[in-house]
Design a protein around this motif. Structure first.
Motif, PDB file in Angstrom:
ATOM      1  N   PHE A  49      66.791 -29.937   6.518  1.00  0.00           N
ATOM      2  CA  PHE A  49      66.389 -29.814   5.173  1.00  0.00           C
ATOM      3  C   PHE A  49      65.146 -31.134   4.714  1.00  0.00           C
ATOM      4  N   PHE A 175      70.141 -20.181   3.021  1.00  0.00           N
ATOM      5  CA  PHE A 175      70.361 -19.443   1.609  1.00  0.00           C
ATOM      6  C   PHE A 175      70.884 -17.961   1.906  1.00  0.00           C
ATOM      7  N   SER A 184      66.537 -11.480  -4.950  1.00  0.00           N
ATOM      8  CA  SER A 184      65.342 -11.111  -4.036  1.00  0.00           C
ATOM      9  C   SER A 184      65.346  -9.764  -3.853  1.00  0.00           C
ATOM     10  N   ASP A 201      54.491 -17.082   0.333  1.00  0.00           N
ATOM     11  CA  ASP A 201      55.920 -16.900  -0.082  1.00  0.00           C
ATOM     12  C   ASP A 201      56.672 -18.174  -0.055  1.00  0.00           C
ATOM     13  N   GLY A 203      59.629 -20.776  -0.963  1.00  0.00           N
ATOM     14  CA  GLY A 203      60.871 -20.991  -0.377  1.00  0.00           C
ATOM     15  C   GLY A 203      61.469 -19.726   0.187  1.00  0.00           C
ATOM     16  N   TYR A 208      62.966 -12.561   4.201  1.00  0.00           N
ATOM     17  CA  TYR A 208      63.161 -11.222   3.625  1.00  0.00           C
ATOM     18  C   TYR A 208      61.777 -10.586   2.886  1.00  0.00           C
ATOM     19  N   LEU A 209      61.470 -11.368   1.717  1.00  0.00           N
ATOM     20  CA  LEU A 209      60.506 -11.034   1.072  1.00  0.00           C
ATOM     21  C   LEU A 209      59.149 -10.768   1.691  1.00  0.00           C
ATOM     22  N   ALA A 228      61.698 -25.705   3.085  1.00  0.00           N
ATOM     23  CA  ALA A 228      62.375 -26.618   3.331  1.00  0.00           C
ATOM     24  C   ALA A 228      63.401 -26.759   4.381  1.00  0.00           C
ATOM     25  N   GLU A 229      63.934 -25.538   4.543  1.00  0.00           N
ATOM     26  CA  GLU A 229      65.160 -25.658   5.500  1.00  0.00           C
ATOM     27  C   GLU A 229      64.717 -25.158   6.960  1.00  0.00           C
ATOM     28  N   ASP A 255      58.201 -29.278   1.534  1.00  0.00           N
ATOM     29  CA  ASP A 255      58.861 -29.527   0.413  1.00  0.00           C
ATOM     30  C   ASP A 255      57.886 -28.903  -0.702  1.00  0.00           C
ATOM     31  N   VAL A 256      58.072 -27.978  -1.194  1.00  0.00           N
ATOM     32  CA  VAL A 256      57.102 -27.226  -2.306  1.00  0.00           C
ATOM     33  C   VAL A 256      56.925 -27.944  -3.444  1.00  0.00           C
ATOM     34  N   THR A 257      57.793 -28.740  -3.775  1.00  0.00           N
ATOM     35  CA  THR A 257      57.598 -29.558  -5.164  1.00  0.00           C
ATOM     36  C   THR A 257      56.748 -30.765  -4.979  1.00  0.00           C
ATOM     37  N   ASN A 271      61.427 -16.328  -4.954  1.00  0.00           N
ATOM     38  CA  ASN A 271      62.436 -16.304  -5.547  1.00  0.00           C
ATOM     39  C   ASN A 271      62.847 -17.904  -5.566  1.00  0.00           C
ATOM     40  N   PHE A 288      58.353 -25.226  -8.419  1.00  0.00           N
ATOM     41  CA  PHE A 288      57.821 -24.013  -7.740  1.00  0.00           C
ATOM     42  C   PHE A 288      56.760 -23.335  -8.288  1.00  0.00           C
TER      43      PHE A 288
HETATM   44  C1  LIG Z   1      66.954 -18.669  -3.616  1.00  0.00           C
HETATM   45  S1  LIG Z   1      66.279 -18.894  -2.236  1.00  0.00           S
HETATM   46  C2  LIG Z   1      65.289 -17.765  -1.663  1.00  0.00           C
HETATM   47  C3  LIG Z   1      64.992 -17.205  -0.317  1.00  0.00           C
HETATM   48  C4  LIG Z   1      64.492 -16.293   0.450  1.00  0.00           C
HETATM   49  N1  LIG Z   1      62.963 -16.226  -0.289  1.00  0.00           N
HETATM   50  C5  LIG Z   1      65.020 -14.746   0.106  1.00  0.00           C
HETATM   51  O1  LIG Z   1      64.725 -14.207  -0.678  1.00  0.00           O
HETATM   52  O2  LIG Z   1      65.985 -14.724   0.773  1.00  0.00           O
HETATM   53  C6  LIG Z   1      65.236 -20.534  -2.310  1.00  0.00           C
HETATM   54  C7  LIG Z   1      64.832 -20.942  -0.937  1.00  0.00           C
HETATM   55  O3  LIG Z   1      64.108 -22.127  -1.387  1.00  0.00           O
HETATM   56  C8  LIG Z   1      64.283 -23.007  -0.124  1.00  0.00           C
HETATM   57  N2  LIG Z   1      64.136 -24.448  -1.063  1.00  0.00           N
HETATM   58  C9  LIG Z   1      64.760 -25.162  -1.548  1.00  0.00           C
HETATM   59  N3  LIG Z   1      64.133 -26.293  -1.980  1.00  0.00           N
HETATM   60  C10 LIG Z   1      62.789 -26.292  -1.382  1.00  0.00           C
HETATM   61  C11 LIG Z   1      61.874 -26.973  -1.560  1.00  0.00           C
HETATM   62  N4  LIG Z   1      61.919 -28.337  -2.155  1.00  0.00           N
HETATM   63  N5  LIG Z   1      60.652 -26.676  -0.902  1.00  0.00           N
HETATM   64  C12 LIG Z   1      60.791 -25.710  -0.116  1.00  0.00           C
HETATM   65  N6  LIG Z   1      61.699 -24.479  -0.152  1.00  0.00           N
HETATM   66  C13 LIG Z   1      62.793 -25.297  -0.818  1.00  0.00           C
HETATM   67  C14 LIG Z   1      65.823 -23.084  -0.068  1.00  0.00           C
HETATM   68  O4  LIG Z   1      66.029 -23.304   1.357  1.00  0.00           O
HETATM   69  C15 LIG Z   1      65.888 -21.324  -0.070  1.00  0.00           C
HETATM   70  O5  LIG Z   1      65.424 -20.785   1.253  1.00  0.00           O
END
Ligand SMILES: C[S@@+](CC[C@H](N)C(=O)[O-])C[C@H]1O[C@@H](n2cnc3c(N)ncnc32)[C@H](O)[C@@H]1O
Length: 345
Positions: A49, A175, A184, A201, A203, A208-209, A228-229, A255-257, A271, A288
């Motif tokens: 992560f 996730f 999603s 896209d 996260g 999938y999306l 991030a994962e 890390d999108v933040t 999502n 995000f």
């Molecule tokens: C709600 S899930 C959606 C996953 C995917 N888009 C789907 O629809 O199945 C959010 C995703 O954001 C990722 N995530 C969490 N924190 C993040 C960060 N700081 N930067 C990037 N991705 C992150 C998680 O690992 C997760 O895969």
């Protein structure tokens, strides 16, 4: 302070370094005082992560997303995915030298008692204590009492595998790893078929999306997946392989933040996460949305799904010339947002 790390500190205080215990592997490692307490040994941290990996890097830790290096002491931090923790325990044991110690730290609400029982089935001779609403349990690898068939089955269960009823691959630790998330799915149903140009896209999970989008919009010539994962990103790479010849795909372990390293995007889909660990954190979703809206070109479009009760509208309105709720169902809402500027038709 991470309670699993605090519980581990107690173990390390009570069980000093054993003779010839030089190489340490930590699965799902996090920052904490245990890194100091492990001093005098060569410590290698495994973390997939990105925000945690970045935090470890800032401390100067040696880090990787995976390894095949043998070790004398293996420490496993449990995660909310039971199958992932079993996988890490099996991996740890497979990498331990004969006589090496396996130590697992698991919060009670992550199923610590059941994990301890499973660990005893794997290696036998387990000891444990409870502290900070966690259990720490440990034992030695002794080939004579190791259940190799169990180890192999946990290793298999943690690898990439098809999600039932789909053509997608996923694995524990991602996730919604074994089913399409309903939020999603709702967003996918609402995505328009006229998206074109280059988008992102955020996260992206196991893709999938992105896959739903690319299978319906032939005019997309570039897509950036930010996730991030690492386990999810690698799954996404596999799940989107069929589109790689027609579209320029970019996979970012990121890390999108921190904001995006791309700009003037035509569209963004997402999502967004709204949890860190078990705590709800709407600030994560807001980061995000901000990253998406900053990186869109004027007039670019953002499509996202969120839990209905989450308060994102105010933020959206600071960037958007138009926003619309496309669907509300099952506790989710899907929003379309058009960034200010550009063609306002
Ligand atoms: C709600 S899930 C959606 C996953 C995917 N888009 C789907 O629809 O199945 C959010 C995703 O954001 C990722 N995530 C969490 N924190 C993040 C960060 N700081 N930067 C990037 N991705 C992150 C998680 O690992 C997760 O895969």
């Amino acid at each position: 302070m991470n309670p699993q790390a605090s519980a581990l500190d107690k173990f390390l205080d009570q069980h000093p370094k054993e003779e010839n215990e030089d190489d340490v592997l930590i699965f799902r490692a996090v920052p904490g005082d245990h890194l100091r307490r492990l001093g005098g040994r060569s410590v290698f941290c495994l973390q997939t992560f990105k925000p945690e990996s970045d935090a470890l890097a800032r401390l100067g830790a040696k880090i990787a997303t995976e390894t095949h290096t043998p070790c004398d002491l293996a420490i496993v931090f449990a995660t909310k995915h039971k199958e992932e923790t079993l996988y890490h325990m099996a991996q740890a044991v497979s990498l331990l030298n004969e006589g090496g110690r396996l130590v697992v730290t698991a919060a009670n609400d992550l199923g610590a008692p059941s994990l301890e029982k499973r660990c005893a089935e794997l290696i036998g001779g387990i000891q444990s204590f409870s502290k900070h609403k966690c259990r720490v349990f440990w034992g030695k690898k002794e080939s004579a009492r190791l259940d190799r068939a169990l180890m192999a089955s946990w290793l298999r269960a943690g690898e990439l595998q098809p999600i039932q009823g789909t053509e997608l691959l996923s694995r524990p630790g991602i996730f919604s790893w074994n089913r399409i998330d309903p939020g999603s799915r709702l967003l996918a149903e609402c995505l328009p078929d006229d998206l074109a140009g280059c988008g992102a896209d955020l996260g992206a999970g196991y893709g999938y999306l992105s896959r739903m989008l690319l299978s319906r919009s032939a005019a997309i010539d570039g897509l950036h997946l930010f996730e991030a994962e690492h386990k999810a990103l690698e799954a996404a790479r596999r799940n989107l392989a069929a589109f790689a010849s027609a579209t320029s795909l970019h996979f970012h372990w990121y890390d999108v933040t921190a904001g995006l390293p791309v700009d003037r995007l035509d569209f963004v889909i997402m999502n967004p996460p709204f949890h860190t660990g078990r705590e709800a954190e709407p600030g994560l979703g807001r980061a995000f949305i901000r990253a998406a809206l900053v990186s869109l070109k004027p007039g670019g479009r953002l499509y996202f799904v969120a839990n209905r009760h989450l308060p994102y509208e105010k933020l959206v309105r600071t960037f958007a010339s138009r926003e619309k709720t496309l669907a509300e169902s099952g506790g989710y809402k899907v929003m379309e947002v058009r960034k200010q500027g550009g063609d306002e038709r």
